[in-house]
Design a protein around this motif. Structure first.
Motif, mmCIF file in Angstrom:
data_model
loop_
_atom_site.group_PDB
_atom_site.id
_atom_site.type_symbol
_atom_site.label_atom_id
_atom_site.label_comp_id
_atom_site.label_asym_id
_atom_site.label_seq_id
_atom_site.Cartn_x
_atom_site.Cartn_y
_atom_site.Cartn_z
ATOM 1 N N ASN A 9 -26.210 1.444 -27.017
ATOM 2 C CA ASN A 9 -26.909 1.525 -28.303
ATOM 3 C C ASN A 9 -27.547 0.176 -28.610
ATOM 4 O OD1 ASN A 9 -26.483 4.228 -29.272
ATOM 5 N ND2 ASN A 9 -24.315 3.697 -29.515
ATOM 6 N N GLY A 10 -28.776 0.202 -29.083
ATOM 7 C CA GLY A 10 -29.482 -1.040 -29.396
ATOM 8 C C GLY A 10 -30.105 -1.690 -28.168
ATOM 9 N N LYS A 11 -29.897 -1.108 -26.988
ATOM 10 C CA LYS A 11 -30.461 -1.657 -25.754
ATOM 11 C C LYS A 11 -31.770 -0.931 -25.409
ATOM 12 C CE LYS A 11 -26.849 -4.286 -25.140
ATOM 13 N NZ LYS A 11 -26.918 -5.706 -25.468
ATOM 14 N N THR A 12 -32.622 -1.645 -24.682
ATOM 15 C CA THR A 12 -33.885 -1.064 -24.233
ATOM 16 C C THR A 12 -33.786 -0.795 -22.736
ATOM 17 O OG1 THR A 12 -35.053 -2.312 -25.931
ATOM 18 C CG2 THR A 12 -36.391 -1.349 -24.182
ATOM 19 N N ILE A 13 -34.046 0.442 -22.358
ATOM 20 C CA ILE A 13 -33.771 0.921 -20.997
ATOM 21 C C ILE A 13 -35.049 1.470 -20.382
ATOM 22 C CG2 ILE A 13 -32.463 2.617 -19.654
ATOM 23 C CD1 ILE A 13 -30.471 2.590 -22.173
ATOM 24 N N LEU A 14 -35.380 0.976 -19.196
ATOM 25 C CA LEU A 14 -36.517 1.512 -18.442
ATOM 26 C C LEU A 14 -35.997 2.409 -17.331
ATOM 27 C CD1 LEU A 14 -39.501 1.636 -17.457
ATOM 28 C CD2 LEU A 14 -39.032 -0.445 -16.145
ATOM 29 N N ILE A 15 -36.610 3.583 -17.202
ATOM 30 C CA ILE A 15 -36.302 4.478 -16.085
ATOM 31 C C ILE A 15 -37.616 4.788 -15.374
ATOM 32 C CG2 ILE A 15 -35.305 6.674 -15.358
ATOM 33 C CD1 ILE A 15 -33.805 6.683 -18.123
ATOM 34 N N ASP A 90 -39.000 -5.511 -23.710
ATOM 35 C CA ASP A 90 -38.008 -6.471 -23.218
ATOM 36 C C ASP A 90 -36.790 -5.651 -22.803
ATOM 37 O OD1 ASP A 90 -36.604 -8.689 -22.555
ATOM 38 O OD2 ASP A 90 -36.214 -9.358 -24.608
ATOM 39 N N PHE A 91 -36.738 -5.324 -21.534
ATOM 40 C CA PHE A 91 -35.715 -4.398 -21.062
ATOM 41 C C PHE A 91 -34.378 -5.094 -20.832
ATOM 42 C CE2 PHE A 91 -39.697 -2.395 -19.470
ATOM 43 C CZ PHE A 91 -39.633 -1.261 -20.252
ATOM 44 N N ASP A 92 -33.317 -4.389 -21.207
ATOM 45 C CA ASP A 92 -31.959 -4.843 -20.910
ATOM 46 C C ASP A 92 -31.456 -4.236 -19.604
ATOM 47 O OD1 ASP A 92 -31.268 -6.298 -23.490
ATOM 48 O OD2 ASP A 92 -31.870 -4.334 -24.271
ATOM 49 N N TYR A 93 -31.905 -3.004 -19.334
ATOM 50 C CA TYR A 93 -31.482 -2.287 -18.124
ATOM 51 C C TYR A 93 -32.708 -1.621 -17.503
ATOM 52 C CZ TYR A 93 -26.767 -2.864 -19.959
ATOM 53 O OH TYR A 93 -25.599 -3.409 -20.433
ATOM 54 N N ILE A 94 -32.806 -1.718 -16.183
ATOM 55 C CA ILE A 94 -33.883 -1.047 -15.451
ATOM 56 C C ILE A 94 -33.245 -0.168 -14.384
ATOM 57 C CG2 ILE A 94 -35.862 -1.338 -13.905
ATOM 58 C CD1 ILE A 94 -36.391 -4.045 -15.278
#
Length: 336
Positions: A9-15, A90-94
């Protein structure tokens, strides 16, 4: 179901490849379990373009994302401009799932450009943004080596398998140069489950046999299919591996399978049991030379460093999947 203690939650995730099979399942996993996360799907989506083997150049499909509420960007990994559009975030997880994943495409140039060249861009983006990077490798890196297939003993035998092998080598180099980055590669074995239908001819035998049976026909199997075994892994175990890869005990490349190989005959028989049919089996000669007869993932390091333990036996996975197989038959095959 949450697979570890990370709060996305609150994270930005790229898939990347987020309209494909595994990518779309990841997108919905985050949406359902972490509604305050920001999810960005980047996918080429399908066009009418085909490779020389007659298969589509891109499998991404909008129907895999119906009900998804995050951002959707249509882009090509081979376009620097399209990749640049992602710099607005600004991704936290890719999660890098996008690739040409058809093992029977032999155009080496397009496979290497799409799978390998673009990987440098993704790695650099993860480095600049200090993002955790989890990417799709493949059991195709092993070629037809004898089981069990073990990380570090690869021998790719087609351009796709080599491209994933090359990605692994690049990833290892980044792990050494930038030890503070989190980078994990996942070598998927034979994945089956929800949202795979739009992979067309490259979808698993589970859905292909299921639709043959639903059309009133005996499933068509190669002769000797009771002795052709694969490490079939349910999509939910693949999602588990991706989530656990976000907090590994050690960077690396890991197998994602069950380590319990099952035969194609098993799949056909389980499907007939679930569908209440008894059509028998139609056998035909295997047209492929050098066909792999046995795969089995060595998942010892996956257990040790990711905490990954497969939870789905083939019978349970097919049982949960059967309703979607029926629905897709009605909506896409019978009325296709």
């Amino acid at each position: 179901m949450k697979y570890n203690d990370i709060d996305f939650n609150g994270k930005t995730i790229l898939i990347t490849g987020g309209a494909g099979f595994i990518g779309s399942n990841l997108a919905f996993y985050f949406q359902e379990n972490f509604p305050q996360s920001s999810i960005v799907v980047f996918d080429k989506f399908r066009s009418e373009e085909k490779f020389s083997n007659g298969n589509l150049k891109s499998f991404g499909h909008y129907k895999n994302l119906i009900g998804f509420h995050g951002d959707v960007i249509c882009g090509d990994l081979n376009s620097k401009e399209d990749i640049k559009a992602l710099e607005a975030y600004d991704f936290d997880y890719i999660f890098h799932e996008a690739a040409i994943s058809d093992t029977r495409v032999y155009d080496q140039e397009i496979i290497m450009q799409t799978n390998v060249n673009s990987f440098y861009d993704i790695l650099e983006m993860a480095r600049r943004m200090n993002a955790v990077l989890v990417y799709a490798s493949s059991a195709a890196t092993y070629g037809s080596l004898p089981s069990p297939q073990t990380v570090g003993k690869e021998h790719p035998e087609n351009p796709y398998g080599f491209s994933k092998y090359a990605m692994d080598q690049i990833a290892y180099r980044y792990m050494n140069i930038y030890p503070d980055m989190t980078i994990v590669g996942l070598k998927y074995f034979n994945v089956y489950g929800a949202r795979e239908f739009f992979k067309d001819k490259t979808a698993s035998t589970v859905i292909q046999f299921g639709h043959q049976i639903l059309s009133g026909k005996a499933p068509r199997l190669f002769e000797g299919s009771d002795k052709i075994v694969r490490d079939f892994v349910y999509i939910k175990d693949v999602i588990q591996a991706n989530i656990k890869a976000c907090a590994p005990k050690k960077n690396g490349v890991y197998n994602v399978g069950t380590s319990k190989p099952r035969s194609f005959q098993d799949i056909a028989d389980i499907l007939q049991k679930e569908l209440g049919t008894d059509y028998g089996t139609e056998y035909f000669p295997n047209p492929f030379t050098g066909y792999q007869m046995h795969t089995q993932a060595d998942i010892s390091t996956s257990k040790e460093y990711l905490g990954y333990t497969p939870e789905w036996e083939l019978e349970a996975g097919i049982k949960e999947y059967i309703d979607e197989i029926k629905t897709l038959y009605k909506t896409e095959v019978a009325h296709g």
